[in-house]
Design an enzyme around this catalytic site. Structure first.
Site: not given
Length: 483
Positions: A233-234, A238, A255, A289
């Protein structure tokens, strides 16, 4: 289907049971292409999370998967793959409507999810330690043990396939897993619970819960009961998760975002480049992403490249994913607002709008396929992750300049090189700051190729054999044979 979605309500999969939300709480799930409500999702709360944690801990302590013979665990993984394929026809239209993506791409998610279970099923009986020579008086060897309970927070852009990406190696290694599904599109992911049931996965080994990230997700990652966190995610989310993980010293796999650049040298094949641009930034409306969000082009090719990618963007017809439209919506009104605001600000920092530049005048959350030319590498739109169908194009003069620009963000997820000169390609690969580099084809690679970033793109690797070892701990055994 009636086990998962009934009377317009999807339920949570809790250790082999289907449960509704606490006190009847629900989350409405929208079709991004129309703004209409597809269904509602039961909203899990604190009690259901506690039940999932208790069930997972019981599964770990009983050794439901870890004590299973590796060959039997491999067979189970392959049965899960078959059961996922069996629900693809049912699940694909649901995923298409809740996420906005094309129907064929939604079906491809189920196929990819199944492929992950096949791949890691093939590795489940090959997690092998080694013997370490210490001399004739000792026997020393290593064994791999499951980490325990893996808490996995799944993003909304590819909920089914990315859930499988981490679920499959975790289960292959003998762990229990609690999945927190994305509140924007949780419906199709819930169907995986039925595949687990039909394949005979032990109850307690997997729970799939849906709730608000700042509530349910935050409680999950802060729990002292979990043994690992896997997050996609963002960057801000994170970072918050890592702060929570630090309290319990919970190992984490991150990630995060990207601002990935493709470098097109003067000898690049323009047709192949344009083909990669279409998939690299306009696939799934740019909500990837590892999207090609920046394109750096040698000055001698620059004008032709800008003209070609602008023509590509202008020719993409928008529509509903069920109709296999070339261009689909972004996931939500908030996502669209953020993308459009950044694009509108870009000309003030020197960029030129070569195509698109605004939302489309139609129902749903559609951003026009957008090409921004002459983008300053230090401008906001070249530095910040946009997560939408917007390509920033920048010229360069020398190889060194191209590398400097490509490496000039806080991210380091993927990168690309387009050239006919393989010596140069190999040379530049070594200088690019990225976890994966594509040469002459964006998104080359597959399930077997390790994926992950450096810098603010995160750490650890998903996919491939390497990912399997995220889900085990190494234990060394040293035996003295003296006297």
């Amino acid at each position: 289907m009636n086990m998962v979605i009934r009377d317009g309500l999807a339920r949570n999969f809790l250790a082999g049971r289907w449960v509704e939300g606490e006190a009847g709480a629900r989350i409405a799930v929208e079709d991004p292409a129309t703004g209409e409500i597809v269904a509602e999702m039961a909203r899990a709360g604190e009690r259901q999370l506690a039940a999932a944690l208790e069930a997972a801990r019981g599964s770990v302590e009983r050794g439901d998967l870890s004590a299973m013979r590796p060959g039997a665990r491999a067979d189970l993984m392959r049965r899960i793959a078959s059961c996922i394929r069996a629900i693809a026809d049912e699940g694909a239209p649901i995923l298409c409507r809740e996420s906005g993506k094309r129907l064929s791409d939604a079906r491809g998610e189920f196929e990819e999810a199944a492929a992950y279970f096949d791949y890691y099923g093939g590795l489940a009986d090959k997690i092998e330690g080694k013997q370490i020579p210490l001399g004739s008086d000792y026997i020393d060897y290593t064994v791999f043990e499951p980490v325990g309970i893996s808490a996995q927070i799944v993003p909304w852009n590819f909920p089914v396939s990315l859930a499988a990406r981490s679920l499959a190696p975790a289960l292959a290694a003998g762990n229990a897993v609690i999945v927190k599904s994305p509140e924007l599109d949780p419906l199709a992911l819930a169907l995986l619970g039925r595949a687990f049931q039909e394949a005979g996965l032990p109850e307690g080994a997997v729970s799939i819960l849906n709730g608000i990230g700042s509530e349910l997700g935050a409680r999950l990652v802060a729990s002292s009961e979990i043994d690992q966190i896997v997050f996609t995610g963002s960057v801000p989310t994170g970072q918050a998760i890592l702060c929570a993980a630090a309290e319990n010293v919970t190992p984490s796999l991150m990630e995060l975002g990207g601002k990935s650049a493709a470098v097109a040298f003067e000898d690049a094949d323009l047709d192949r480049l344009v083909e990669s641009v279409q998939g690299g930034i306009f696939f799934n409306a740019g909500q990837v992403c590892s999207a090609m969000s920046r394109l750096l082009v040698h000055r001698s090719l620059y004008d032709r490249a800008v003209e070609a990618v602008a023509a590509l963007a202008g020719g993409l017809e928008a529509g509903h994913g069920l109709d296999e439209a070339a261009h689909t919506p972004v996931i939500s009104a908030g996502q669209l607002d953020g993308i459009e605001a950044m694009v509108r600000a870009a000309p003030g920092q020197g960029a030129r709008i070569a195509a698109g530049g605004a939302r489309l005048d139609r129902a749903g959350h559609f951003m026009a396929p957008t090409i921004l030319a002459d983008v300053d590498p230090l401008s906001d739109i070249a530095q910040q992750e946009l997560f939408g169908p917007v390509l920033c194009v920048t010229p360069f003069e020398t190889e060194a300049e191209a590398v400097t620009i490509a490496n000039g963000t806080e991210f380091g997820l993927v990168a690309g090189i387009f050239t006919r000169d393989l010596a140069r390609a190999h040379r530049v690969v070594g200088r690019l700051r990225a976890g994966q580099v594509f040469v002459n084809e964006w998104f080359a690679g597959g399930i077997a190729t390790p994926f992950g970033g450096i810098g603010k793109s995160g750490f650890g690797r998903e996919k491939g054999v390497e990912a399997l070892y995220n889900y085990v701990r190494t234990k060394n055994v040293a035996i003295s044979l003296k006297g």
